[in-house]
Write an enzyme that holds these catalytic residues in place. Structure first.
Site, PDB file in Angstrom:
ATOM      1  N   ASP A  83       0.853  -1.175   0.000  1.00 48.71           N
ATOM      2  CA  ASP A  83       0.000   0.000   0.000  1.00 48.71           C
ATOM      3  C   ASP A  83       0.898   1.237   0.000  1.00 48.71           C
ATOM      4  O   ASP A  83       2.094   1.152   0.301  1.00 48.71           O
ATOM      5  CB  ASP A  83      -0.905  -0.029   1.234  1.00 48.71           C
ATOM      6  N   ASP A 116      -0.241   5.044   1.011  1.00 48.23           N
ATOM      7  CA  ASP A 116      -0.486   5.958   2.130  1.00 48.23           C
ATOM      8  C   ASP A 116      -0.462   5.199   3.455  1.00 48.23           C
ATOM      9  O   ASP A 116      -1.141   4.194   3.619  1.00 48.23           O
ATOM     10  CB  ASP A 116      -1.832   6.665   1.961  1.00 48.23           C
ATOM     11  N   ASP A 158      -1.189  -0.844   5.997  1.00 48.05           N
ATOM     12  CA  ASP A 158      -1.352  -0.232   7.314  1.00 48.05           C
ATOM     13  C   ASP A 158      -2.760  -0.380   7.853  1.00 48.05           C
ATOM     14  O   ASP A 158      -3.051   0.082   8.949  1.00 48.05           O
ATOM     15  CB  ASP A 158      -0.997   1.266   7.251  1.00 48.05           C
TER      16      ASP A 158
END
Length: 268
Positions: free
Chosen positions: A13, A15, A209
């Site tokens: 990922d 961000d 995250d």
């Protein structure tokens, strides 16, 4: 990763893993360099459909991390690939920005507000009431409803912004029609990314995250998963989920040594 199996491909990922508010997270640039230097196949994924890969590369480079344009995979690109497989050379009414319209143009789709095959909803900085109203009426008239991702909100320097999922809910409430969400946590996005780099799930890892998007979509696509604690999911929340990541680390800096450690034996 208690059972060490070779890792040939990495998905991550963007961000919360590599960048935070457009600034590189410490260790992110070194992680990307380790992947490039080792020759490992990799893709950086994002549910954000606003920007093209070229735009994203420029923004990331300004924040301190240089990622090749062809190593970026967005929910807009995944949605376009999905539509190309469903109805080649179709038409769409698009609520979104250049990342989405460019991806659809690239597969030969026609943008129109007259009897389109699909209404395709993505993110935009300024959702137009007129455009949303048009989308509602086209769906009522029979257009199929596609959305790039289900994220209800996104961050900005000024605070929370409504995102695709929130606007999709508005359209669904008005029409009674649910969209098909292509982006994470739909494992379709993971599988399209794996296919993009000719990778196999059993020899690939997904880094994220968020437990409820990154980890679950990686898990459902058959990959091992690594959760970093620099983004949305906090340490105390991990055990609340009915599934667990393969590994939990503080940040992407802790993943860099694993590129070599889990490389195929011949490459070590």
């Amino acid at each position: 990763m208690s059972e060490i199996k070779p890792v040939e491909s990495w998905l991550t990922d963007m961000d919360g893993v590599l960048v935070h508010e457009q600034q590189a997270i410490p260790g992110a640039a070194e992680f990307i360099s380790a992947l490039i230097d080792s020759g490992r196949r990799f893709l950086v994924l994002t549910n954000n459909s606003i920007f093209t890969p070229r735009d994203l590369r420029a923004r990331l480079r300004a924040g301190g991390i240089d990622i090749p344009e062809d190593a970026i995979w967005t929910s807009a690109m995944a949605a376009a690939q999905f539509l190309d497989g469903q109805r080649r050379g179709g038409s769409a009414y698009v609520v979104g920005e250049a990342g989405l319209t460019t991806a659809l143009h690239d597969i030969g789709y026609t943008m129109t507000d007259v009897d389109p095959d699909y209404v395709v909803l993505g993110e935009t900085r300024t959702y137009s009431f007129e455009a949303i109203t048009r989308a509602i009426r086209l769906i009522e008239a029979g257009a199929r409803f596609i959305a790039t991702n289900p994220d209800p909100s996104g961050p900005s320097q000024e605070g929370t912004l409504p995102a695709t999922g929130a606007v999709a809910a508005l359209i669904t409430r008005a029409t009674g029609v649910e969209p098909y969400f292509v982006g994470k946590p739909n494992p379709l996005m993971m599988r399209s990314a794996l296919n993009r780099i000719d990778a196999h799930s059993e020899s690939s890892v997904m880094i994220g995250d968020r437990m409820d998007t990154d980890v679950v979509s990686g898990l459902e696509a058959g990959m091992r998963t690594i959760l970093v604690l620099t983004g949305s999911t906090r340490p105390e929340q991990v055990d609340r989920f009915p599934y667990v990541p393969t590994r939990v680390v503080d940040s992407i800096a802790d993943v860099t040594p694993l590129v070599a450690e889990y490389a195929p034996r011949a490459d070590r």
